[in-house]
Write a protein that holds these residues in place. Structure first.
Motif, mmCIF file in Angstrom:
data_model
loop_
_atom_site.group_PDB
_atom_site.id
_atom_site.type_symbol
_atom_site.label_atom_id
_atom_site.label_comp_id
_atom_site.label_asym_id
_atom_site.label_seq_id
_atom_site.Cartn_x
_atom_site.Cartn_y
_atom_site.Cartn_z
ATOM 1 N N THR A 14 0.472 -0.760 -0.304
ATOM 2 C CA THR A 14 -0.230 -0.128 0.197
ATOM 3 C C THR A 14 1.005 1.316 -0.285
ATOM 4 O O THR A 14 1.939 1.620 0.209
ATOM 5 C CB THR A 14 -0.919 0.252 0.943
ATOM 6 O OG1 THR A 14 -0.287 0.175 2.785
ATOM 7 C CG2 THR A 14 -1.806 -1.136 1.354
ATOM 8 N N ALA A 18 -2.789 5.683 7.134
ATOM 9 C CA ALA A 18 -3.026 5.549 8.397
ATOM 10 C C ALA A 18 -3.435 4.000 8.452
ATOM 11 O O ALA A 18 -3.581 3.151 6.985
ATOM 12 C CB ALA A 18 -4.478 6.301 9.117
ATOM 13 N N GLU A 19 -3.039 3.692 9.841
ATOM 14 C CA GLU A 19 -2.509 2.571 10.353
ATOM 15 C C GLU A 19 -4.483 1.382 9.582
ATOM 16 O O GLU A 19 -4.261 0.538 9.059
ATOM 17 C CB GLU A 19 -2.516 1.555 11.715
ATOM 18 C CG GLU A 19 -2.645 0.184 11.843
ATOM 19 C CD GLU A 19 -2.587 0.306 13.528
ATOM 20 O OE1 GLU A 19 -2.037 -0.498 13.367
ATOM 21 O OE2 GLU A 19 -1.934 1.242 14.265
ATOM 22 N N TYR A 20 -5.796 1.913 9.986
ATOM 23 C CA TYR A 20 -7.104 1.946 9.747
ATOM 24 C C TYR A 20 -6.945 1.242 8.091
ATOM 25 O O TYR A 20 -7.861 0.865 7.545
ATOM 26 C CB TYR A 20 -8.228 2.181 10.310
ATOM 27 C CG TYR A 20 -9.203 1.528 9.871
ATOM 28 C CD1 TYR A 20 -10.071 0.533 10.377
ATOM 29 C CD2 TYR A 20 -10.245 2.601 9.323
ATOM 30 C CE1 TYR A 20 -10.703 0.433 10.210
ATOM 31 C CE2 TYR A 20 -11.541 2.354 8.688
ATOM 32 C CZ TYR A 20 -11.783 0.821 8.909
ATOM 33 O OH TYR A 20 -12.943 0.600 8.830
ATOM 34 N N GLU A 21 -7.278 2.520 7.329
ATOM 35 C CA GLU A 21 -6.983 2.664 6.172
ATOM 36 C C GLU A 21 -5.992 1.681 5.217
ATOM 37 O O GLU A 21 -6.326 0.760 4.305
ATOM 38 C CB GLU A 21 -6.092 4.140 5.584
ATOM 39 C CG GLU A 21 -6.654 4.398 4.083
ATOM 40 C CD GLU A 21 -6.741 5.617 4.176
ATOM 41 O OE1 GLU A 21 -6.992 5.901 2.339
ATOM 42 O OE2 GLU A 21 -6.549 6.664 4.470
ATOM 43 N N ALA A 23 -5.286 -1.209 6.170
ATOM 44 C CA ALA A 23 -5.397 -2.697 6.510
ATOM 45 C C ALA A 23 -6.062 -2.763 5.931
ATOM 46 O O ALA A 23 -6.869 -3.859 5.347
ATOM 47 C CB ALA A 23 -5.827 -3.022 8.708
ATOM 48 N N GLN A 24 -6.927 -2.138 5.449
ATOM 49 C CA GLN A 24 -8.475 -2.158 4.821
ATOM 50 C C GLN A 24 -7.750 -2.376 3.328
ATOM 51 O O GLN A 24 -8.621 -2.911 2.622
ATOM 52 C CB GLN A 24 -9.451 -0.804 4.493
ATOM 53 C CG GLN A 24 -10.097 -0.896 5.990
ATOM 54 C CD GLN A 24 -11.429 -1.727 5.935
ATOM 55 O OE1 GLN A 24 -11.150 -2.421 6.898
ATOM 56 N NE2 GLN A 24 -12.324 -2.653 5.534
ATOM 57 N N ARG A 25 -6.986 -1.277 2.913
ATOM 58 C CA ARG A 25 -6.652 -1.682 1.500
ATOM 59 C C ARG A 25 -5.738 -3.560 1.311
ATOM 60 O O ARG A 25 -5.702 -3.709 0.319
ATOM 61 C CB ARG A 25 -5.805 -0.704 0.921
ATOM 62 C CG ARG A 25 -5.956 1.006 0.805
ATOM 63 C CD ARG A 25 -6.303 1.191 -0.413
ATOM 64 N NE ARG A 25 -6.903 2.851 -0.434
ATOM 65 C CZ ARG A 25 -6.426 3.958 -0.560
ATOM 66 N NH1 ARG A 25 -4.283 3.824 -0.385
ATOM 67 N NH2 ARG A 25 -7.132 5.083 -0.789
#
Length: 75
Positions: A14, A18-21, A23-25
């Protein structure tokens, strides 16, 4: 903080996010490219720019503030 997620099955990574974004990708990538395989790989932390995007915005804000203060002092 900025993170980059790497796929454990192929060379996908990726952008710095940000960590959440991030992880989502990574989960989206696994669902599309490696269906049925649990998400794996590793996570990299941006040590050169740990603030990520917000660090640049803060710096830009400080520079604009200094420019305004300088202009006010001259007149």
């Amino acid at each position: 903080m900025a993170f980059r997620f790497w796929c454990g099955e192929c060379g996908f990574k990726t952008a710095w996010l940000a960590e959440y974004e991030g992880a989502q990708r990574q989960l989206e990538h696994y669902a599309k490219q490696h269906p049925g395989i649990p998400a794996g790989g590793h996570v990299e932390t941006n040590r050169k720019n740990p603030e990520g995007r917000s660090g640049c915005l803060r710096t830009l804000g400080v520079l604009v503030l200094l420019l305004i203060l300088t202009a006010m002092c001259r007149y």
